[in-house]
Design an enzyme around this catalytic site. Structure first.
Site, short mmCIF file in Angstrom:
data_model
loop_
_atom_site.label_atom_id
_atom_site.label_comp_id
_atom_site.label_asym_id
_atom_site.label_seq_id
_atom_site.Cartn_x
_atom_site.Cartn_y
_atom_site.Cartn_z
N ASP A 332 -34.83 -8.86 -4.85
CA ASP A 332 -33.72 -9.20 -5.40
C ASP A 332 -33.44 -10.52 -6.03
O ASP A 332 -34.19 -11.48 -5.82
CB ASP A 332 -32.67 -9.45 -4.00
CG ASP A 332 -32.52 -8.19 -3.24
OD1 ASP A 332 -32.73 -7.26 -3.89
OD2 ASP A 332 -32.12 -8.21 -2.06
N ASP A 604 -31.43 -6.16 1.43
CA ASP A 604 -30.65 -6.62 2.60
C ASP A 604 -29.42 -6.00 3.08
O ASP A 604 -28.99 -5.89 3.90
CB ASP A 604 -30.16 -8.27 2.31
CG ASP A 604 -29.34 -8.21 1.08
OD1 ASP A 604 -29.28 -7.05 0.31
OD2 ASP A 604 -29.40 -9.19 0.44
N ASP A 608 -30.37 -0.25 1.14
CA ASP A 608 -31.74 -0.60 0.77
C ASP A 608 -32.99 -0.02 1.65
O ASP A 608 -34.11 0.14 1.35
CB ASP A 608 -31.75 -2.31 0.67
CG ASP A 608 -31.02 -3.01 -0.25
OD1 ASP A 608 -30.97 -2.17 -1.29
OD2 ASP A 608 -30.64 -4.15 -0.20
N ASN A 698 -74.98 -13.24 23.53
CA ASN A 698 -73.62 -12.39 23.32
C ASN A 698 -72.29 -13.08 23.60
O ASN A 698 -71.54 -13.26 22.99
CB ASN A 698 -73.74 -11.18 23.83
CG ASN A 698 -72.81 -10.32 23.27
OD1 ASN A 698 -72.34 -10.09 22.32
ND2 ASN A 698 -72.17 -9.41 24.43
P1 ATP Z 1 -29.07 -8.85 -5.48
O1 ATP Z 1 -29.02 -9.48 -4.16
O2 ATP Z 1 -29.77 -7.39 -5.63
O3 ATP Z 1 -29.82 -9.68 -6.51
P2 ATP Z 1 -26.27 -9.10 -5.85
O4 ATP Z 1 -26.12 -9.70 -4.50
O5 ATP Z 1 -26.11 -9.76 -7.22
O6 ATP Z 1 -27.85 -8.53 -6.08
P3 ATP Z 1 -24.37 -7.35 -5.18
O7 ATP Z 1 -24.09 -7.89 -4.22
O8 ATP Z 1 -24.90 -5.54 -4.93
O9 ATP Z 1 -25.57 -7.53 -5.87
O10 ATP Z 1 -23.42 -7.46 -6.15
C1 ATP Z 1 -23.24 -6.38 -7.37
C2 ATP Z 1 -22.02 -6.87 -8.05
O11 ATP Z 1 -21.06 -6.65 -7.62
C3 ATP Z 1 -21.96 -8.45 -8.45
O12 ATP Z 1 -22.66 -8.70 -9.70
C4 ATP Z 1 -20.43 -8.56 -8.69
O13 ATP Z 1 -20.28 -8.17 -9.98
C5 ATP Z 1 -20.22 -7.68 -7.47
N1 ATP Z 1 -19.65 -8.35 -6.39
C6 ATP Z 1 -20.49 -9.01 -5.59
N2 ATP Z 1 -19.79 -9.31 -4.66
C7 ATP Z 1 -18.54 -9.13 -4.76
C8 ATP Z 1 -17.55 -9.18 -3.75
N3 ATP Z 1 -17.19 -9.84 -2.77
N4 ATP Z 1 -16.13 -8.55 -4.12
C9 ATP Z 1 -16.13 -7.94 -5.63
N5 ATP Z 1 -17.25 -7.76 -6.06
C10 ATP Z 1 -18.43 -8.38 -5.85
#
Ligand code: ATP
Length: 876
Positions: A332, A604, A608, A698
């Site tokens: 990630d 995480d 996954d 041994n």
């Molecule tokens: P990784 O940990 O796999 O590198 P990540 O943690 O960036 O990825 P996700 O948490 O799945 O990926 O988030 C994917 C997308 O969702 C983010 O790029 C963001 O645009 C949106 N996102 C993340 N957190 C939030 C939230 N709390 N509320 C709304 N949108 C969110």
């Protein structure tokens, strides 16, 4: 109404039950009350399979059939002859068992400590505060907070829920997650799967969130009731152990045949049959590698314990031995390669929309202010809360009760919350721009809706992403009623766009070096992220995962359009995957595996878990990760850090190397003993060693220095060589030839010294053979500390336990020769200086031979590298 039994919680009103349990659902139990109840109810644990008691461990040491035969033979010989001999043999066998026991016990303790660390945790309300505690400390009456990804820590009567779905397959076998509610049921006999207002221990929250009242803990839970029926088929052996055990069985047959031959020839030559039985059986006990699988456990368990100190918690022992084979690490981005310390860099909104964006950032947010004033929760959200607070948005005053919500999920990449508005209700939605903007039909302003330029807004977001920033879009919608039950697809539609916020998440300072280490070690680092392609590529470049500004990035959408063959072809070169749904990770793992890669994969979230299970090494996050991911993983990163995976791989390689070193050492010693006893009669020499000598060699050689090999530091260049093929035999790369030929050399030297001493009339020939054998093994163990490097470059001090063990063994050996009261027991005589010098000289030859072999190896390796470099085909 007839009294309800204690299993009828689903029929009762949740609040009434809470009152009965003496708890205010808004505050939880007071700590003192919880402590009292803990005494009354005991720990919230399912009684694990019986732990092996020390006595059982000790007894295990005598399960070996040959040891029993030896003890039997010793007793018989004692009855008809020499009692001192019998006692000496029995004492040595006991000492041997004691060493085995201590090792098994250490391994057991190391494993128990690991299990403790891997134990589940739960978030509860205690005295009005949210605290995370070990799940074992939950008591009836506790108020537990559940989130997607949590394992349900006890049986709960649900009190509040938001879209809570629970995967109950562990308990009911039903694979579809169940939607929960909080209403009381009326059917007393409802099956577990139908008790929709309950959450049961051992099941997992797949989606949404909720709170519940603990109504049963430990063995009183539904899981506890069936636990007695679970299969407890004991610990499984690792693949290496299985192979070693199978190999040991085959080798045992060969050794037994040789022992039978030695016995037969001895008797034919007129040796006393009882002595020959004891000699043959002693040799069998010494040379059959019965204890190898057990030693491997010790090395793996001690290795795993050391890895915890470096923040890598191994959940499955076999992973320790396979870690060194990892050839691709899929990781990630957020939190693993980056610090996951988000900070808002830019707020892009016009005029009145600025304030509204900040309002949305504060309301559509699950972060909470902790006791110390700092924000707690998901870093994306805490950064937004900080942004709002920094712009004087009174976050606390804003905190109007959230009427309903559509929680975030990584596939939708959005979340929404519903609040009371001026007229009716306002829904605030935030999420990834490309997921949110298509759902917006207007641009919000205080004066009224404006037209939205989708393309220009998207371009703006892309530009920020290309700088490595995470961009979130905000939107709102007015609703007449508070019902979100139609679901996200329907509700999050016709939105009015408000503004963008760009967050920065700096790369971890140590990640760049770790990526470099990976590349040098022949491991391909691959980034798989839910983030935007431009953000992903920018960070990947900064860390050295890719070098080109236009390195290919495969997105989830592209991936979805590919068949397996096309994906496999792309996977061979692509190192950055963006906007990938967790569910797609499994396809990437499979494609890489079909290319022959041995894949470690981090994750995480709940979704996954399948990919973690499918990967060769599933890696979960200890801090940010969900229980579900941790359960599915074989390695947990306690610091969520990419560099820790690389360090774990390095440790895995070291531990595997050390297992090989132990096997090389122990088996060469055995081979030396076999050659000595087998060849002597062929060469017309008398039996060179007595049973007590064989057993002593041994005991002291295998027992002490052998295990000190576990402390051997990693070889220089351990991360500059290509990963070991996972199916490679432990005996590959010349190990069995070494065992055979260095063993033959040891045997030859023993017999040479014997023949020389007999020919020149030295009366102490047997003591000399005995001493040569021990000294030769000490010289050998020092020489095989590295597979390549000469000892003088490693330095004697780089493994002090081994140096100590070798010196102690020398001292003990000298004691058996020179201490007068030991001489009759060991049937030895004091050697004079010349004789002792000859023994040292013979051992020196073994050392030189082993060093010469390493030199030859180095020579081959440099030739191989040069050939590889000139043909340009060197594996990276
Ligand atoms: P990784 O940990 O796999 O590198 P990540 O943690 O960036 O990825 P996700 O948490 O799945 O990926 O988030 C994917 C997308 O969702 C983010 O790029 C963001 O645009 C949106 N996102 C993340 N957190 C939030 C939230 N709390 N509320 C709304 N949108 C969110």
């Amino acid at each position: 109404m007839p009294p309800l039994t204690h299993t009828h919680w689903h029929l009762r009103d949740a609040h009434e039950l809470a009152r009965e349990h003496g708890v205010d659902p808004a505050l939880g139990l007071a700590e003192a009350e919880a402590a009292l109840r803990a005494v009354q109810h005991g720990p919230n644990e399912i009684a694990a399979g019986e732990r092996r008691t020390p006595a059982a461990l000790l007894l295990d040491q005598f399960k070996d059939f040959m040891i029993l035969v030896l003890l039997g033979a010793a007793v018989v010989s004692g009855l008809i002859g020499d009692l001192v001999d019998t006692l000496a043999i029995v004492v040595i066998v006991l000492l041997n068992a004691l060493i085995g026991f201590v090792q098994a016990w250490r391994a057991d303790r190391a494993l128990a400590a690991l299990q403790q660390l891997a134990a589940a945790r739960a978030t509860v309300l205690r005295g009005g505060r949210r605290v995370t505690i070990p799940a074992s400390r939950l008591v009836p009456g506790d108020i537990v907070l559940l989130e997607a990804g949590n394992q349900v820590p006890a049986d709960l009567r649900l009190m509040t829920i938001a879209q809570l779905r629970i995967d109950e397959s562990a308990l009911t076998g039903e694979s579809v997650a169940v939607d929960k509610h909080v209403r009381s049921l009326s059917e007393a006999g409802a099956a577990l799967g139908d008790r929709l207002n309950m959450a049961f221990k051992g099941t997992t929250a797949a989606h949404g969130r909720g709170t519940g009242l603990v109504v049963a803990t430990g063995m009183a839970t539904e899981l506890g009731k069936v636990a007695g029926l679970l299969d407890r088929s004991g610990e499984l052996q690792t693949p290496l152990q299985q192979r070693l055990a199978a190999f040991g069985k085959r080798l045992a047959l060969v050794v037994l045949a040789i022992c039978a031959l030695i016995f037969a020839i001895g008797v034919l030559r007129g040796e006393p049959p009882v002595l020959m039985v004891l000699t043959a059986v002693s040799l069998a006990v010494a040379a059959i590698p019965e204890s190898l699988p057990a030693v491997v456990t010790v090395l793996l368990a001690l290795g795993a314990r050391r890895m915890v100190a470096q923040n890598a918690l191994v959940r499955r022992l076999p992973s320790v031995e396979t870690l060194g084979s990892v050839s691709t690490i899929c990781t990630d981005k957020t939190g693993t390669l980056t610090l996951n310390r988000m900070h808002a860099e830019q707020l892009l909104a016009e005029g009145s929309a600025r304030a509204e964006t900040l309002r949305a950032a504060a309301l559509c947010n699950d972060a909470q202010r902790g006791a110390d004033g700092a924000w707690q929760g998901d870093p994306t959200e805490t950064a937004l809360a900080e942004l709002a607070a920094a712009h004087d948005v009174d976050v606390a005053a804003l905190a109007q009760p959230r009427i309903a919500e559509l929680p975030f999920d990584a596939e939708r990449k959005r979340m929404s919350t519903l609040h009371r508005g001026a007229a009716g209700f306002v829904l605030y939605t935030k999420g990834a721009p490309e997921s949110l903007l298509p759902r917006c039909t207007a641009h919000w302003s205080e004066a009224g809706a404006l037209a939205l330029d989708h393309d220009a807004t998207m371009r703006q977001a892309e530009r920020l992403a290309a700088q490595g920033l995470r961009v979130l879009a905000f939107a709102r919608r007015e609703l007449a009623d508070a019902d979100l039950s139609a679901g996200a697809e329907t509700v999050e539609r016709g939105l009015a766009f408000i503004g963008l916020v760009a967050l920065i998440d700096p790369p971890r300072p140590e990640a760049e070096a770790a990526v470099r280490d990976c590349l040098a070690a022949g491991i391909t680092p691959v980034m798989i992220t839910g983030d935007h392609p431009a953000t992903a590529r920018a960070i990947a470049r900064r860390l050295g995962i890719v070098t080109d500004a236009d390195a290919p990035v495969l997105t989830g959408t592209m991936l979805a359009a590919m068949d397996e063959a096309a994906l496999r072809a792309r996977c061979a070169e692509v190192r950055v995957y963006a906007r990938v749904d967790p569910a797609q990770k499994i396809r990437i793992v499979e494609a890489l595996q079909s290319l022959g890669r041995f894949v470690a994969m981090t994750g995480d979230g709940v979704n996954d878990a399948p990919a973690l299970r499918r990967a060769d090494i599933g890696v979960a996050m200890g801090r940010g990760g969900t229980d579900v991911a941790r359960e599915a993983a074989s390695l947990v990163l306690l610091d969520d850090n990419f560099a820790t995976i690389v360090a774990a791989v390095r440790d895995g390689r070291r531990i595997y190397d050390n297992i090989r070193k132990f096997v090389r050492y122990a088996m060469t010693g055995n081979s030396g003993e076999i050659w000595t006893l087998f060849l002597a009669p062929m060469l017309g020499l008398p039996i060179p060693l007595l049973p007590i000598h064989i057993l002593w060699v041994n005991l002291v050689t295998d027992g002490l220095p052998g295990l000190a090999l576990a402390a051997e530091p990693a070889e220089r260049g351990v991360m500059q060589r290509a990963p070991r093929p996972p199916g490679e035999s432990l005996f590959a790369d010349g190990l069995w030839q070494h065992v055979l030929f260095i063993g033959l050399l040891i045997g030859g030297l023993c017999l040479g010294v014997q023949a020389w001493a007999l020919a020149t009339g030295h009366a102490h020939w047997q003591t000399m053979v005995f001493t040569v054998l021990t000294f030769a093994q000490m010289a050998h163990v020092m020489a095989i500390r590295s597979e390549r490097e000469p000892l003088w470059r490693q330095g004697l001090a780089s493994n002090l336990p081994l140096l100590g063990a070798v010196l102690l063994t020398f001292a003990l050996q000298l004691a058996t020769i020179y201490v007068p009261w030991l001489q009759p027991i060991f049937k030895t005589e004091a050697l004079d200086a010349d004789e002792l010098a000859i023994c040292f000289g013979a051992a020196g030859l073994v050392y030189l031979a082993a060093e010469a072999e390493k030199r030859w190896r180095r020579h081959l390796a440099t030739r191989g590298t040069q050939a590889g470099a000139t043909s340009g085909k060197q594996a990276v």
